[in-house]
Design a protein around this motif. Structure first.
Motif, short mmCIF file in Angstrom:
data_model
loop_
_atom_site.label_atom_id
_atom_site.label_comp_id
_atom_site.label_asym_id
_atom_site.label_seq_id
_atom_site.Cartn_x
_atom_site.Cartn_y
_atom_site.Cartn_z
N LEU A 43 95.85 111.30 49.47
CA LEU A 43 94.82 110.30 49.76
C LEU A 43 95.14 108.96 49.11
O LEU A 43 94.80 107.90 49.66
N ASN A 44 95.79 108.99 47.97
CA ASN A 44 96.17 107.76 47.31
C ASN A 44 97.13 106.93 48.16
O ASN A 44 97.19 105.71 48.02
N LEU A 45 97.87 107.59 49.03
CA LEU A 45 98.81 106.90 49.91
C LEU A 45 98.27 106.71 51.32
O LEU A 45 98.52 105.68 51.95
N PHE A 50 87.68 122.91 52.11
CA PHE A 50 87.11 121.59 51.85
C PHE A 50 88.04 120.73 51.02
O PHE A 50 88.16 119.52 51.25
N VAL A 51 88.74 121.35 50.07
CA VAL A 51 89.62 120.61 49.15
C VAL A 51 90.68 119.82 49.91
O VAL A 51 91.01 118.68 49.53
N VAL A 52 91.23 120.39 50.98
CA VAL A 52 92.31 119.70 51.70
C VAL A 52 91.80 118.93 52.92
O VAL A 52 92.59 118.25 53.59
N GLU A 53 90.51 119.04 53.20
CA GLU A 53 89.95 118.28 54.31
C GLU A 53 89.21 117.03 53.85
O GLU A 53 88.91 116.14 54.66
N ARG A 54 88.91 116.94 52.57
CA ARG A 54 88.10 115.83 52.05
C ARG A 54 88.84 114.50 52.18
O ARG A 54 90.06 114.43 52.21
N GLY A 55 88.04 113.42 52.23
CA GLY A 55 88.62 112.09 52.30
C GLY A 55 88.49 111.30 51.02
O GLY A 55 88.92 110.15 50.96
N ARG A 56 87.91 111.95 49.96
CA ARG A 56 87.80 111.26 48.68
C ARG A 56 87.87 112.28 47.55
O ARG A 56 87.77 113.48 47.80
#
Length: 357
Positions: free
Chosen positions: A232-234, A351-357
């Motif tokens: 997500l950082n990238l 949820f951990v790998v689908e989240r956007g934040r």
């Protein structure tokens, strides 16, 4: 047997997170002193009051409920988890030179390093006070077990942070995936997943229980969580992610993606990457924007982001198998909140790998 599934998925996870976050933040803010020297306790309330998932506190409360305990008895330990988490965030922002946290300027960016460092220390003090309160609310034996768990979590987290800092300071460019996973276990898995689950189990079952039944679940999920955070950082958006995009590249963090890039790139590209990483963020200056964009292009060219996503997906699968097995022994016990808490734990890996934040 596998526990029966209810509504499942992200909506259930978000609903449970919202409910437990509201409880935890309200209790946390009640224990922050109203009388304060300037720039101290009122700022300790800053990060907790910002929009956030509240994942660690929710894990503590949900684990307690899922294993037959009363979540109300775990509220003080959940507040403790959240206070230590926010202290870590403040100190991380100082060490990383981060500019944004949860969509707003970080404390060091807004008030300076001196103020932020003191507020981080004060937040740790508030966490210690909550640990002390466990003796009165939960009894001496259980309070001591929770203290031991907190000492273990702090030690593991500090050692993981030390690894990451050392890699940047020493310009380590020969790391392998195993090095990254070891750092994840210490820095992310312990305080984001293992510690909340272990404390929730202890409150549910008492001081003599074996608190390590969810450790493998927590380890797999913590590594997947850290990989997704790095992705997500990238690849995220600043509005949703709440932090500076590509900040990890500007800080020189050794993510799984950067490790893959150093393994896959040409000799000339590797020399440029090593040279870039040898300088501090301050030394790179404004000219770093061109290098960061080049690194983003190289990460895409060598499929480093996609390979990291695949690694996270494998870890999520392992976490799902672990939690299915552990919760099978307690399926059907307790009331509606216990059922929902178990469903929350079952749905969390996805949820951990689908989240956007």
């Amino acid at each position: 047997m596998t526990p029966p599934r209810l509504t499942g998925g992200a909506p259930l996870v978000e609903r449970v997170l919202d409910r437990y976050r509201e409880r935890t933040v309200a209790a946390l803010l009640q224990h922050i002193p109203e009388q304060s020297p300037p720039y101290l306790y009122e700022l300790a309330a800053d990060y907790p009051a910002r929009p956030c998932k509240g994942l660690r506190a929710a894990l503590c409360l949900a684990t307690c409920a899922a294993f037959g305990g009363d979540p109300a008895r775990a509220l003080n330990p959940a507040v403790t988890v959240e206070l230590f988490h926010n202290a870590f965030l403040i100190h991380d922002d100082i060490q990383d030179g981060s500019e944004l946290r949860r969509g707003e300027p970080t404390l060091p960016a807004a008030y300076g390093v001196e103020v932020a460092l003191n507020v981080g220390n004060a937040t740790n003090l508030l966490g210690l006070q909550r640990l002390m309160a466990n003796r009165r609310e939960l009894g001496g034996e259980l309070a001591w077990r929770l203290f031991e768990e907190t000492e273990l979590m702090c030690r593991q987290s500090l050692e993981g942070q030390a690894l990451e800092i050392a890699w940047i300071r020493d310009n380590a460019c020969g790391l392998v995936a195993g090095d990254y996973y070891r750092m994840c276990l210490k820095k992310t898995s312990w305080y984001t997943f293992l510690y909340p689950c272990r404390t929730g189990l202890l409150v549910a079952e008492g001081a003599t229980t074996e608190a390590n039944r969810l450790d493998r679940f927590g380890w797999y999920l913590g590594a997947a969580y850290q990989i997704q955070d790095d992705v997500l950082n990238l690849a995220g958006t600043e509005a949703e992610y709440g932090k500076e995009i590509a900040g990890d590249l500007r800080e020189g963090k050794r993510t799984l993606m950067l490790i893959h890039l150093l393994e896959r790139c040409t000799a000339a590209e590797r020399a440029r990457i090593v040279r870039y990483l040898s300088r501090t963020r301050a030394q790179r200056g404004p000219e770093a924007a061109e290098d960061v964009q080049w690194l983003l292009d190289r990460l895409a060219a060598y499929d480093c982001v996609e390979s990291a996503r695949q690694a996270a997906a494998g870890l999520v699968g392992a976490a799902e198998r672990e939690i299915d097995g552990v919760l099978g022994a307690v399926a059907g016990e307790g009331g509606q909140e216990a059922d929902e808490a178990r469903e929350f734990l079952l749905a969390l890996p996805g949820f951990v790998v689908e989240r956007g934040r």
